[in-house]
Motif scaffolding. Structure first.
Motif, short mmCIF file in Angstrom:
data_model
loop_
_atom_site.label_atom_id
_atom_site.label_comp_id
_atom_site.label_asym_id
_atom_site.label_seq_id
_atom_site.Cartn_x
_atom_site.Cartn_y
_atom_site.Cartn_z
N GLN A 172 0.83 -1.20 0.00
CA GLN A 172 0.00 0.00 0.00
C GLN A 172 0.87 1.26 0.00
OE1 GLN A 172 -3.09 0.59 -0.52
NE2 GLN A 172 -3.01 2.79 -0.08
N MET A 173 1.92 1.26 0.81
CA MET A 173 2.81 2.42 0.82
C MET A 173 3.50 2.60 -0.53
SD MET A 173 4.47 2.44 4.68
CE MET A 173 5.12 0.76 4.62
N ALA A 174 3.87 1.48 -1.17
CA ALA A 174 4.48 1.57 -2.49
C ALA A 174 3.49 2.10 -3.52
CB ALA A 174 5.01 0.21 -2.91
N ALA A 175 2.23 1.68 -3.41
CA ALA A 175 1.19 2.16 -4.33
C ALA A 175 0.97 3.65 -4.16
CB ALA A 175 -0.11 1.39 -4.10
N GLU A 176 0.98 4.11 -2.90
CA GLU A 176 0.79 5.53 -2.65
C GLU A 176 1.88 6.39 -3.27
OE1 GLU A 176 -1.32 4.66 1.70
OE2 GLU A 176 0.65 5.61 1.60
N SER A 177 3.08 5.84 -3.37
CA SER A 177 4.19 6.60 -3.95
C SER A 177 4.37 6.31 -5.45
CB SER A 177 5.49 6.27 -3.21
OG SER A 177 5.77 4.88 -3.24
N GLY A 178 3.42 5.55 -6.02
CA GLY A 178 3.42 5.33 -7.46
C GLY A 178 4.40 4.29 -7.97
N HIS A 179 4.86 3.40 -7.10
CA HIS A 179 5.85 2.40 -7.51
C HIS A 179 5.22 1.08 -7.94
CE1 HIS A 179 9.28 4.89 -6.50
NE2 HIS A 179 8.70 5.18 -5.34
N PHE A 180 4.43 0.47 -7.09
CA PHE A 180 3.75 -0.78 -7.43
C PHE A 180 2.66 -1.01 -6.40
CE2 PHE A 180 7.48 -1.90 -4.82
CZ PHE A 180 6.87 -2.54 -3.75
N GLY A 181 1.76 -1.94 -6.71
CA GLY A 181 0.70 -2.30 -5.78
C GLY A 181 0.74 -3.76 -5.43
N PHE A 182 -0.24 -4.20 -4.64
CA PHE A 182 -0.24 -5.59 -4.17
C PHE A 182 -0.35 -6.56 -5.33
CE2 PHE A 182 -2.19 -9.49 -2.71
CZ PHE A 182 -1.41 -9.80 -1.62
N ALA A 183 -1.15 -6.23 -6.35
CA ALA A 183 -1.31 -7.14 -7.49
C ALA A 183 0.03 -7.40 -8.17
CB ALA A 183 -2.31 -6.57 -8.49
N GLN A 184 0.86 -6.37 -8.28
CA GLN A 184 2.18 -6.55 -8.88
C GLN A 184 3.08 -7.41 -8.00
OE1 GLN A 184 2.20 -2.15 -9.49
NE2 GLN A 184 3.59 -2.66 -11.17
N VAL A 185 2.95 -7.28 -6.67
CA VAL A 185 3.72 -8.14 -5.76
C VAL A 185 3.35 -9.60 -5.99
CG1 VAL A 185 4.11 -8.74 -3.35
CG2 VAL A 185 3.95 -6.33 -4.01
N ALA A 186 2.04 -9.87 -6.04
CA ALA A 186 1.58 -11.25 -6.22
C ALA A 186 1.98 -11.79 -7.59
CB ALA A 186 0.06 -11.31 -6.05
N GLU A 187 1.84 -10.96 -8.63
CA GLU A 187 2.19 -11.42 -9.98
C GLU A 187 3.70 -11.65 -10.12
OE1 GLU A 187 2.27 -12.77 -13.68
OE2 GLU A 187 0.49 -12.53 -12.40
N THR A 188 4.50 -10.81 -9.47
CA THR A 188 5.96 -10.94 -9.55
C THR A 188 6.43 -12.25 -8.92
OG1 THR A 188 6.30 -8.54 -9.56
CG2 THR A 188 8.16 -9.90 -8.87
N ILE A 189 5.88 -12.59 -7.76
CA ILE A 189 6.31 -13.83 -7.11
C ILE A 189 5.76 -15.04 -7.87
CG2 ILE A 189 4.38 -13.82 -5.45
CD1 ILE A 189 7.98 -15.22 -5.00
N ALA A 190 4.56 -14.92 -8.46
CA ALA A 190 4.02 -16.03 -9.25
C ALA A 190 4.92 -16.30 -10.47
CB ALA A 190 2.60 -15.71 -9.69
N ALA A 191 5.31 -15.22 -11.15
CA ALA A 191 6.17 -15.37 -12.32
C ALA A 191 7.52 -15.95 -11.94
CB ALA A 191 6.33 -14.02 -13.02
N LYS A 192 8.05 -15.51 -10.79
CA LYS A 192 9.34 -16.01 -10.35
C LYS A 192 9.27 -17.50 -10.05
CE LYS A 192 11.72 -13.59 -7.31
NZ LYS A 192 12.14 -13.04 -6.00
N MET A 193 8.22 -17.95 -9.37
CA MET A 193 8.10 -19.36 -9.05
C MET A 193 7.98 -20.23 -10.31
SD MET A 193 8.51 -19.79 -5.85
CE MET A 193 9.72 -18.48 -6.02
N ILE A 194 7.25 -19.73 -11.32
CA ILE A 194 7.14 -20.47 -12.58
C ILE A 194 8.51 -20.53 -13.25
CG2 ILE A 194 6.19 -20.36 -14.91
CD1 ILE A 194 3.61 -19.23 -13.64
N ARG A 195 9.21 -19.40 -13.24
CA ARG A 195 10.53 -19.34 -13.88
C ARG A 195 11.53 -20.25 -13.19
NH1 ARG A 195 10.83 -14.27 -13.40
NH2 ARG A 195 12.23 -14.11 -11.61
#
Length: 266
Positions: free
Chosen positions: A77-100
């Motif tokens: 949430q703090m990252a989203a407030e500063s325009g960096h990323f949100g929770f959905a990107q956190v979840a998608e990033t770890i999902a992609a990493k685990m597949i990779r």
């Protein structure tokens, strides 16, 4: 009935976090930042580990996992407030990493042999570090790890490129050398020098644990638990005599300690 829709439950939690950080939300939550929240994140991870160590204690584990998830939501949430990323990107990033990192599961069948050789995971991690422009054998080891855990990771990386003792006996020789160097620093009472030598001693002990295929954190946790158990037993034995530890001298407590050890060994 417990909730059965993970998406709905997570959406509710994300909405609560937004509300807490809103201008009319919680005054404490509104003023926090990444640095102020990080210690709580570490604390919650340890509380999860503690709940697991207790049996596991599933009601406690349920509670602690929620606290840890909230920490992830908080940072996102703090990252989203500063325009960096949100929770959905956190979840998608770890999902992609685990597949990779699991081509033997999500990729071609030919990748299965590589993972059996314990290669695929490390190859992927090396590639990810290179993509982040992190170079060198020791690149990417988080500085915020507990010191024993970080020492273990550092020594494993060094050993991977051949910078290692041949066997545990040689590590024990090094341990004796470092203990002698610390002993030599005791008379001078130079705290900086003593701290330096004591650090060397700890680092060699971590290497010894690695050579024995043991986890130094678990070894120390076991030693802590053993000391607590025996010291409580000493207190109990003294209590039957109407005494407390502070009422006795070291010799008396040591005698009780040895009695407790003997009783444990049967």
């Amino acid at each position: 009935m417990p909730p059965t829709d993970p998406a709905a439950a997570l959406t509710r939690l994300l909405d609560i976090m937004v509300r807490l950080r809103a201008p009319d939300g919680c005054p404490w939550d509104r003023v926090q930042d990444f640095a102020s929240i990080a210690p709580y994140t570490i604390e919650e991870a340890y509380e999860v580990a503690d709940a697991i160590a207790r049996g596991p204690d599933f009601p406690q584990l349920l509670d602690e996992l929620g606290d840890l998830l909230f920490q992830v939501v908080y940072h996102a949430q703090m990252a989203a407030e500063s325009g960096h990323f949100g929770f959905a990107q956190v979840a998608e990033t770890i999902a992609a990493k685990m597949i990779r990192r699991h081509p033997h599961v999500f990729g071609e069948a030919a990748a299965r042999d590589a993972v059996l050789q314990n290669a695929a995971w490390e190859v992927q991690k090396e590639a990810e570090r290179a993509a982040r422009a992190e170079t060198g054998t020791l690149a990417g080891i988080p500085v915020g790890l507990p010191a024993l855990t970080r020492a273990l990771k550092i020594s494993r990386r060094a050993a991977r490129v051949g910078f290692d003792w041949p066997d545990a006996n040689q590590v024990l020789d090094k341990l004796e050398e470092e203990a002698a160097e610390l002993r030599a620093e005791l008379p001078a009472m130079d705290k900086a020098r003593q701290a330096d030598e004591l650090g060397d001693l700890f680092f060699v002990m971590v290497n010894l644990a690695r050579k024995l295929d043991l986890d130094p954190e678990q070894c120390l946790a076991g030693a802590n638990a053993k000391f607590e158990r025996r010291f409580r037993a000493v207190e109990g034995r003294l209590a039957t005599q109407g005494l407390a530890p502070a009422d006795t001298g070291l010799a008396a407590m040591e005698a009780e300690w040895q009695a407790v050890k003997a009783a444990e060994k049967g």
